[in-house]
Design a protein around this motif. Structure first.
Motif, PDB file in Angstrom:
ATOM      1  N   ARG A   1       3.342   7.705  28.933  1.00 47.28           N
ATOM      2  CA  ARG A   1       2.027   7.854  28.300  1.00 47.28           C
ATOM      3  C   ARG A   1       2.141   8.509  26.917  1.00 47.28           C
ATOM      4  O   ARG A   1       1.504   8.088  25.961  1.00 47.28           O
ATOM      5  N   ASP A   2       3.016   9.520  26.816  1.00 48.89           N
ATOM      6  CA  ASP A   2       3.164  10.269  25.570  1.00 48.89           C
ATOM      7  C   ASP A   2       4.204   9.667  24.628  1.00 48.89           C
ATOM      8  O   ASP A   2       4.516  10.252  23.597  1.00 48.89           O
ATOM      9  N   LYS A   3       4.768   8.520  25.020  1.00 50.75           N
ATOM     10  CA  LYS A   3       5.755   7.787  24.226  1.00 50.75           C
ATOM     11  C   LYS A   3       7.046   8.570  23.983  1.00 50.75           C
ATOM     12  O   LYS A   3       7.713   8.400  22.970  1.00 50.75           O
ATOM     13  N   ALA A   4       7.392   9.465  24.928  1.00 51.28           N
ATOM     14  CA  ALA A   4       8.694  10.136  24.871  1.00 51.28           C
ATOM     15  C   ALA A   4       9.794   9.108  25.083  1.00 51.28           C
ATOM     16  O   ALA A   4      10.886   9.225  24.541  1.00 51.28           O
ATOM     17  N   PHE A   5       9.492   8.092  25.877  1.00 49.55           N
ATOM     18  CA  PHE A   5      10.383   6.947  25.994  1.00 49.55           C
ATOM     19  C   PHE A   5       9.538   5.682  26.007  1.00 49.55           C
ATOM     20  O   PHE A   5       8.490   5.613  26.636  1.00 49.55           O
ATOM     21  N   VAL A   6      10.006   4.705  25.209  1.00 52.71           N
ATOM     22  CA  VAL A   6       9.315   3.428  25.046  1.00 52.71           C
ATOM     23  C   VAL A   6      10.329   2.327  25.318  1.00 52.71           C
ATOM     24  O   VAL A   6      11.340   2.220  24.610  1.00 52.71           O
ATOM     25  N   TYR A   7      10.066   1.538  26.352  1.00 51.25           N
ATOM     26  CA  TYR A   7      10.958   0.429  26.692  1.00 51.25           C
ATOM     27  C   TYR A   7      10.653  -0.747  25.776  1.00 51.25           C
ATOM     28  O   TYR A   7       9.520  -1.213  25.720  1.00 51.25           O
ATOM     29  N   ARG A   8      11.643  -1.200  25.021  1.00 55.93           N
ATOM     30  CA  ARG A   8      11.495  -2.324  24.098  1.00 55.93           C
ATOM     31  C   ARG A   8      11.920  -3.647  24.737  1.00 55.93           C
ATOM     32  O   ARG A   8      11.358  -4.685  24.449  1.00 55.93           O
ATOM     33  N   LYS A   9      12.942  -3.593  25.594  1.00 55.17           N
ATOM     34  CA  LYS A   9      13.453  -4.794  26.250  1.00 55.17           C
ATOM     35  C   LYS A   9      14.141  -4.367  27.541  1.00 55.17           C
ATOM     36  O   LYS A   9      14.827  -3.346  27.572  1.00 55.17           O
ATOM     37  N   ILE A  10      13.941  -5.145  28.595  1.00 53.05           N
ATOM     38  CA  ILE A  10      14.632  -4.903  29.863  1.00 53.05           C
ATOM     39  C   ILE A  10      15.089  -6.250  30.413  1.00 53.05           C
ATOM     40  O   ILE A  10      14.290  -7.187  30.515  1.00 53.05           O
ATOM     41  N   GLU A  11      16.360  -6.324  30.742  1.00 52.93           N
ATOM     42  CA  GLU A  11      16.922  -7.508  31.399  1.00 52.93           C
ATOM     43  C   GLU A  11      17.634  -7.042  32.658  1.00 52.93           C
ATOM     44  O   GLU A  11      18.312  -6.014  32.641  1.00 52.93           O
ATOM     45  N   ARG A  12      17.482  -7.812  33.744  1.00 54.11           N
ATOM     46  CA  ARG A  12      18.125  -7.454  35.004  1.00 54.11           C
ATOM     47  C   ARG A  12      18.852  -8.664  35.565  1.00 54.11           C
ATOM     48  O   ARG A  12      18.439  -9.790  35.377  1.00 54.11           O
ATOM     49  N   ASP A  13      19.943  -8.380  36.303  1.00 53.37           N
ATOM     50  CA  ASP A  13      20.647  -9.425  37.025  1.00 53.37           C
ATOM     51  C   ASP A  13      21.415  -8.792  38.176  1.00 53.37           C
ATOM     52  O   ASP A  13      21.307  -7.591  38.414  1.00 53.37           O
ATOM     53  N   ASP A  14      22.157  -9.626  38.872  1.00 55.42           N
ATOM     54  CA  ASP A  14      23.006  -9.167  39.982  1.00 55.42           C
ATOM     55  C   ASP A  14      22.231  -8.269  40.941  1.00 55.42           C
ATOM     56  O   ASP A  14      22.641  -7.161  41.259  1.00 55.42           O
ATOM     57  N   GLN A  15      21.082  -8.778  41.414  1.00 54.73           N
ATOM     58  CA  GLN A  15      20.210  -7.975  42.269  1.00 54.73           C
ATOM     59  C   GLN A  15      20.410  -8.296  43.747  1.00 54.73           C
ATOM     60  O   GLN A  15      20.497  -9.453  44.128  1.00 54.73           O
ATOM     61  N   THR A  16      20.451  -7.249  44.543  1.00 57.15           N
ATOM     62  CA  THR A  16      20.513  -7.345  45.997  1.00 57.15           C
ATOM     63  C   THR A  16      19.463  -6.412  46.577  1.00 57.15           C
ATOM     64  O   THR A  16      19.314  -5.279  46.103  1.00 57.15           O
ATOM     65  N   VAL A  17      18.733  -6.880  47.575  1.00 53.09           N
ATOM     66  CA  VAL A  17      17.727  -6.059  48.247  1.00 53.09           C
ATOM     67  C   VAL A  17      18.113  -5.944  49.715  1.00 53.09           C
ATOM     68  O   VAL A  17      18.406  -6.943  50.367  1.00 53.09           O
ATOM     69  N   ARG A  18      18.105  -4.721  50.212  1.00 52.49           N
ATOM     70  CA  ARG A  18      18.393  -4.459  51.627  1.00 52.49           C
ATOM     71  C   ARG A  18      17.226  -3.643  52.195  1.00 52.49           C
ATOM     72  O   ARG A  18      16.710  -2.737  51.529  1.00 52.49           O
ATOM     73  N   VAL A  19      16.853  -3.968  53.424  1.00 53.53           N
ATOM     74  CA  VAL A  19      15.764  -3.262  54.083  1.00 53.53           C
ATOM     75  C   VAL A  19      16.258  -2.745  55.428  1.00 53.53           C
ATOM     76  O   VAL A  19      16.889  -3.482  56.192  1.00 53.53           O
ATOM     77  N   HIS A  20      15.975  -1.474  55.693  1.00 48.83           N
ATOM     78  CA  HIS A  20      16.304  -0.829  56.960  1.00 48.83           C
ATOM     79  C   HIS A  20      15.058  -0.070  57.403  1.00 48.83           C
ATOM     80  O   HIS A  20      14.787   1.035  56.898  1.00 48.83           O
ATOM     81  N   GLY A  21      14.293  -0.676  58.299  1.00 47.53           N
ATOM     82  CA  GLY A  21      13.066  -0.039  58.761  1.00 47.53           C
ATOM     83  C   GLY A  21      12.076   0.138  57.628  1.00 47.53           C
ATOM     84  O   GLY A  21      11.684  -0.834  56.981  1.00 47.53           O
ATOM     85  N   ASP A  22      11.699   1.376  57.372  1.00 48.64           N
ATOM     86  CA  ASP A  22      10.731   1.686  56.314  1.00 48.64           C
ATOM     87  C   ASP A  22      11.402   2.112  55.015  1.00 48.64           C
ATOM     88  O   ASP A  22      10.786   2.765  54.174  1.00 48.64           O
ATOM     89  N   LEU A  23      12.670   1.730  54.856  1.00 47.59           N
ATOM     90  CA  LEU A  23      13.435   2.058  53.656  1.00 47.59           C
ATOM     91  C   LEU A  23      13.983   0.766  53.050  1.00 47.59           C
ATOM     92  O   LEU A  23      14.599  -0.038  53.746  1.00 47.59           O
ATOM     93  N   GLY A  24      13.733   0.570  51.776  1.00 50.09           N
ATOM     94  CA  GLY A  24      14.256  -0.591  51.066  1.00 50.09           C
ATOM     95  C   GLY A  24      15.088  -0.127  49.876  1.00 50.09           C
ATOM     96  O   GLY A  24      14.745   0.861  49.216  1.00 50.09           O
ATOM     97  N   MET A  25      16.196  -0.830  49.640  1.00 49.15           N
ATOM     98  CA  MET A  25      17.072  -0.476  48.523  1.00 49.15           C
ATOM     99  C   MET A  25      17.270  -1.702  47.638  1.00 49.15           C
ATOM    100  O   MET A  25      17.570  -2.788  48.139  1.00 49.15           O
TER     101      MET A  25
ATOM    102  N   TRP B   1      12.957   2.286  47.894  1.00 46.11           N
ATOM    103  CA  TRP B   1      11.543   2.100  48.193  1.00 46.11           C
ATOM    104  C   TRP B   1      11.254   2.597  49.606  1.00 46.11           C
ATOM    105  O   TRP B   1      12.037   2.372  50.521  1.00 46.11           O
ATOM    106  N   SER B   2      10.126   3.262  49.775  1.00 43.57           N
ATOM    107  CA  SER B   2       9.708   3.784  51.068  1.00 43.57           C
ATOM    108  C   SER B   2       8.373   3.142  51.441  1.00 43.57           C
ATOM    109  O   SER B   2       7.455   3.086  50.619  1.00 43.57           O
ATOM    110  N   ARG B   3       8.299   2.652  52.692  1.00 45.04           N
ATOM    111  CA  ARG B   3       7.019   2.104  53.160  1.00 45.04           C
ATOM    112  C   ARG B   3       6.196   3.281  53.660  1.00 45.04           C
ATOM    113  O   ARG B   3       6.537   3.932  54.642  1.00 45.04           O
ATOM    114  N   ASP B   4       5.114   3.548  52.957  1.00 43.74           N
ATOM    115  CA  ASP B   4       4.272   4.706  53.233  1.00 43.74           C
ATOM    116  C   ASP B   4       2.852   4.204  53.456  1.00 43.74           C
ATOM    117  O   ASP B   4       2.249   3.657  52.537  1.00 43.74           O
TER     118      ASP B   4
END
Length: 128
Positions: free
Chosen positions: A56-80, A106-109
């Motif tokens: 909000r205060d612009k202490a950090f401003v993201y100009r570009k974000i690229e992602r790859d090589d993603q894996t998602v794992r879920v164990h009950g109410d916990l996701g990684m 990530w937590s399922r709450d």
């Protein structure tokens, strides 16, 4: 491991990155857990409140974000979510290029997935 949970976490993680790029603090309020611990590759950390304030205060401003090589794992109410992220971020007026590996937890709450932890680590330059 539920495909529905993986799809939901993947969508919420993508929404988080979109909110980071646009500094959409209202969206982040709903995506981030109140007990968030956000560990930066520098070793610094933020809570939900300090991370949102930084955007909000612009202490950090993201100009570009690229992602790859993603894996998602879920164990009950916990996701990684494990991935590789490259980003251009202006941190207190200084532009930095990040090349990091991330673990987003990530937590399922109350039936809703929220980011509760993030660990970012810089990928070191190759040895000469």
């Amino acid at each position: 491991m539920s495909e529905k949970d993986i799809a939901e976490i993947t969508a919420r993680d993508a929404a988080r990155y979109a909110a980071m790029l646009t500094a959409d603090t209202a969206a982040l309020e709903g995506l981030l857990h109140d007990d968030l611990c956000y560990m930066h590759s520098t070793g610094g950390s933020d809570t939900k409140q300090s991370y949102i304030a930084g955007l909000r205060d612009k202490a950090f401003v993201y100009r570009k974000i690229e992602r790859d090589d993603q894996t998602v794992r879920v164990h009950g109410d916990l996701g990684m979510v494990f991935n590789h992220m490259r980003a251009d971020v202006e941190i207190r007026g200084n532009l930095r290029h990040l090349d990091n590996r991330l673990l987003a937890v990530w937590s399922r709450d109350g039936g809703i997935w929220r980011l509760i932890g993030l660990q970012s680590g810089a990928i070191p330059e190759p040895a000469p």
